[in-house]
Design a protein around this motif. Structure first.
Motif, PDB file in Angstrom:
ATOM      1  N   MET A   4       0.851  -1.193   0.147  1.00  0.00           N
ATOM      2  CA  MET A   4      -0.008   0.029  -0.193  1.00  0.00           C
ATOM      3  C   MET A   4       0.987   1.257  -0.033  1.00  0.00           C
ATOM      4  O   MET A   4       0.462   2.214  -0.675  1.00  0.00           O
ATOM      5  CB  MET A   4      -0.932  -0.018   1.203  1.00  0.00           C
ATOM      6  CG  MET A   4      -2.076   1.086   1.527  1.00  0.00           C
ATOM      7  SD  MET A   4      -2.871   1.352  -0.092  1.00  0.00           S
ATOM      8  CE  MET A   4      -3.879   0.181  -0.214  1.00  0.00           C
ATOM      9  N   GLY A   5       2.048   1.371   0.857  1.00  0.00           N
ATOM     10  CA  GLY A   5       2.862   2.277   0.567  1.00  0.00           C
ATOM     11  C   GLY A   5       3.394   2.766  -0.772  1.00  0.00           C
ATOM     12  O   GLY A   5       3.255   3.919  -1.224  1.00  0.00           O
ATOM     13  N   ILE A   6       3.908   1.692  -1.421  1.00  0.00           N
ATOM     14  CA  ILE A   6       4.321   1.975  -2.672  1.00  0.00           C
ATOM     15  C   ILE A   6       3.347   2.151  -3.763  1.00  0.00           C
ATOM     16  O   ILE A   6       3.515   3.372  -4.433  1.00  0.00           O
ATOM     17  CB  ILE A   6       4.842   0.345  -3.369  1.00  0.00           C
ATOM     18  CG1 ILE A   6       6.043   0.025  -2.457  1.00  0.00           C
ATOM     19  CG2 ILE A   6       5.453   0.685  -4.822  1.00  0.00           C
ATOM     20  CD1 ILE A   6       6.475  -1.259  -2.784  1.00  0.00           C
ATOM     21  N   ALA A   7       1.885   1.754  -3.555  1.00  0.00           N
ATOM     22  CA  ALA A   7       0.938   2.265  -4.528  1.00  0.00           C
ATOM     23  C   ALA A   7       0.604   3.515  -4.096  1.00  0.00           C
ATOM     24  O   ALA A   7       0.295   4.455  -4.973  1.00  0.00           O
ATOM     25  CB  ALA A   7      -0.311   1.194  -4.086  1.00  0.00           C
ATOM     26  N   ALA A   8       0.574   4.026  -2.865  1.00  0.00           N
ATOM     27  CA  ALA A   8       0.179   5.339  -2.580  1.00  0.00           C
ATOM     28  C   ALA A   8       0.942   6.340  -2.926  1.00  0.00           C
ATOM     29  O   ALA A   8       0.652   7.389  -3.588  1.00  0.00           O
ATOM     30  CB  ALA A   8      -0.250   5.608  -0.939  1.00  0.00           C
TER      31      ALA A   8
ATOM     32  N   TRP B   9      -6.988 -12.834   3.720  1.00  0.00           N
ATOM     33  CA  TRP B   9      -7.942 -12.144   2.996  1.00  0.00           C
ATOM     34  C   TRP B   9      -7.537 -10.571   3.039  1.00  0.00           C
ATOM     35  O   TRP B   9      -8.024  -9.801   2.477  1.00  0.00           O
ATOM     36  CB  TRP B   9      -9.397 -12.531   3.482  1.00  0.00           C
ATOM     37  CG  TRP B   9      -9.645 -13.744   2.969  1.00  0.00           C
ATOM     38  CD1 TRP B   9      -9.805 -14.963   3.762  1.00  0.00           C
ATOM     39  CD2 TRP B   9      -9.681 -14.135   1.766  1.00  0.00           C
ATOM     40  NE1 TRP B   9      -9.723 -16.093   3.133  1.00  0.00           N
ATOM     41  CE2 TRP B   9      -9.863 -15.600   1.773  1.00  0.00           C
ATOM     42  CE3 TRP B   9      -9.655 -13.494   0.576  1.00  0.00           C
ATOM     43  CZ2 TRP B   9     -10.157 -16.306   0.609  1.00  0.00           C
ATOM     44  CZ3 TRP B   9      -9.904 -14.339  -0.764  1.00  0.00           C
ATOM     45  CH2 TRP B   9     -10.284 -15.812  -0.772  1.00  0.00           C
ATOM     46  N   VAL B  10      -7.031 -10.153   4.246  1.00  0.00           N
ATOM     47  CA  VAL B  10      -6.689  -8.712   4.517  1.00  0.00           C
ATOM     48  C   VAL B  10      -5.552  -8.437   3.755  1.00  0.00           C
ATOM     49  O   VAL B  10      -5.511  -7.453   2.967  1.00  0.00           O
ATOM     50  CB  VAL B  10      -5.921  -8.584   6.099  1.00  0.00           C
ATOM     51  CG1 VAL B  10      -5.415  -7.358   6.454  1.00  0.00           C
ATOM     52  CG2 VAL B  10      -7.312  -8.754   6.864  1.00  0.00           C
ATOM     53  N   VAL B  15      -3.834  -5.699  -1.226  1.00  0.00           N
ATOM     54  CA  VAL B  15      -3.387  -5.587  -2.519  1.00  0.00           C
ATOM     55  C   VAL B  15      -4.287  -5.017  -3.593  1.00  0.00           C
ATOM     56  O   VAL B  15      -3.988  -4.356  -4.344  1.00  0.00           O
ATOM     57  CB  VAL B  15      -2.726  -7.035  -2.984  1.00  0.00           C
ATOM     58  CG1 VAL B  15      -2.235  -7.199  -4.455  1.00  0.00           C
ATOM     59  CG2 VAL B  15      -1.299  -7.362  -2.018  1.00  0.00           C
ATOM     60  N   ALA B  16      -5.464  -5.729  -3.457  1.00  0.00           N
ATOM     61  CA  ALA B  16      -6.378  -5.270  -4.547  1.00  0.00           C
ATOM     62  C   ALA B  16      -6.850  -3.633  -4.318  1.00  0.00           C
ATOM     63  O   ALA B  16      -7.096  -3.093  -5.613  1.00  0.00           O
ATOM     64  CB  ALA B  16      -8.014  -5.863  -4.193  1.00  0.00           C
ATOM     65  N   ALA B  17      -6.711  -3.270  -3.381  1.00  0.00           N
ATOM     66  CA  ALA B  17      -7.015  -1.851  -2.897  1.00  0.00           C
ATOM     67  C   ALA B  17      -5.903  -1.047  -3.535  1.00  0.00           C
ATOM     68  O   ALA B  17      -6.067   0.138  -4.420  1.00  0.00           O
ATOM     69  CB  ALA B  17      -7.249  -1.429  -1.685  1.00  0.00           C
ATOM     70  N   ALA B  18      -4.706  -1.565  -3.579  1.00  0.00           N
ATOM     71  CA  ALA B  18      -3.486  -0.952  -4.145  1.00  0.00           C
ATOM     72  C   ALA B  18      -3.849  -0.707  -5.712  1.00  0.00           C
ATOM     73  O   ALA B  18      -3.489   0.186  -6.354  1.00  0.00           O
ATOM     74  CB  ALA B  18      -2.167  -1.411  -3.562  1.00  0.00           C
ATOM     75  N   GLY B  62     -10.983   1.183  -4.069  1.00  0.00           N
ATOM     76  CA  GLY B  62     -10.020   0.980  -3.619  1.00  0.00           C
ATOM     77  C   GLY B  62     -10.001   1.367  -1.957  1.00  0.00           C
ATOM     78  O   GLY B  62      -9.541   0.473  -1.186  1.00  0.00           O
ATOM     79  N   VAL B  63     -10.473   2.578  -1.642  1.00  0.00           N
ATOM     80  CA  VAL B  63     -10.666   2.979  -0.358  1.00  0.00           C
ATOM     81  C   VAL B  63     -11.359   1.907   0.285  1.00  0.00           C
ATOM     82  O   VAL B  63     -11.230   1.711   1.494  1.00  0.00           O
ATOM     83  CB  VAL B  63     -11.210   4.436  -0.647  1.00  0.00           C
ATOM     84  CG1 VAL B  63     -11.379   5.212   0.888  1.00  0.00           C
ATOM     85  CG2 VAL B  63     -10.067   5.379  -1.069  1.00  0.00           C
ATOM     86  N   ALA B  64     -12.536   1.695  -0.186  1.00  0.00           N
ATOM     87  CA  ALA B  64     -13.545   0.858   0.616  1.00  0.00           C
ATOM     88  C   ALA B  64     -13.022  -0.477   0.955  1.00  0.00           C
ATOM     89  O   ALA B  64     -13.046  -1.172   1.846  1.00  0.00           O
ATOM     90  CB  ALA B  64     -14.669   0.642  -0.238  1.00  0.00           C
TER      91      ALA B  64
END
Lengths: 141, 119
Positions: A4-8, B9-10, B15-18, B62-64
């Motif tokens: 998430m850090g890289i993507a952000a 699943w978390v 990863v899907a959100a990213a 993604g945020v959700a």
């Protein structure tokens, strides 16, 4: 650094680039409507930035900002399209110093010509031209 | 790999959100490029609509996926509904104002419902 850090980070860079490009179009115009849609892009980038921030820090406090932004952007573009889209041709761009000087000189010349015409008309009205006065000036008074 | 483990699943959701966030950011970037490079008003409007609808939906999905809480998801759905209601109206107003102030050449249009009303 997490996924998430890289993507952000990447998403922030992309969104910032989009904002800069929107500001470029906002400056160039050429019409008010082009600036309106550039402003729409700018609103979208702000929404995207807030979304990325919310996703990165997992905070829900900034979500209402998205609701407000989606409505404010709408009001802005509708107001401009409805009330400010019609603009005079001459106000599309900022004139240079020489153009302003030339226009002022032309205006002054037109005013003087009008005054001169009025003066001649008045002279002609008060003193009728003699038959031998060929140029119709009315002669010396 | 144990699929009953909630941690997996978390990680999948993160990863899907990213991925969704990156797609949405890319669409926003493409709108920025389009609004600078496209030649006329209607082409630029075409570029602007990308992050307004699809880009916004991707980012908010993604945020959700990242937040994973129902109140937040409800409000994000509200944002999408508002945007779907308002952006066509705004685009219609801008396009019509462009046509009325002669910023759109009628020769370039395939279908011109505004000036062909007499037909």
């Amino acid at each position: 650094m997490s996924v998430m850090g890289i993507a952000a980070t990447v998403a922030t860079v992309l969104i910032a680039a989009a904002a800069v490009l929107a500001i470029v179009r906002l400056e160039r115009g050429p019409s008010m409507l082009d600036r309106t849609i550039a402003f729409d892009v700018l609103t979208s980038t702000i929404v995207g930035a807030v979304a990325v921030e919310a996703a990165w820090s997992r905070r829900t406090e900034s979500i209402p900002i998205l609701v407000v932004l989606s409505l404010v952007g709408f009001i802005g573009s509708v107001a401009i399209a409805r009330f400010a889209a019609v603009e005079p041709e001459s106000e599309r761009r900022i004139r240079t110093r020489e153009e302003v000087a030339a226009e002022n000189a032309a205006e002054i010349a037109a005013l003087e010509a009008e005054l001169e015409a009025q003066r001649r008309a008045r002279r002609r009205g008060s003193v009728p031209p003699r038959p031998d006065d060929a140029d119709g000036e009315g002669g010396a008074v | 790999m144990n699929l009953d483990d909630p941690d997996i699943w978390v990680a999948v959701a993160d990863v899907a959100a990213a991925v969704f966030l990156l797609l949405g950011a890319f669409l926003t970037f493409s709108a920025g490029v389009g609004v600078v490079r496209f030649p006329n008003l209607l082409a630029r409007m075409h570029a602007v609509t990308k992050p307004q609808v699809l880009g916004l939906i991707l980012m908010l999905v993604g945020v959700a996926l990242r937040l994973r809480s129902w109140p937040a998801v409800t409000m994000l759905a509200l944002v999408v509904v508002f945007q779907l209601l308002t952006s066509p109206v705004a685009a219609h107003m801008v396009g019509r104002a462009g046509l009325r102030t002669r910023k759109v050449s009628p020769d370039e249009l395939e279908v011109d419902d505004y000036t062909d009303k007499a037909d």
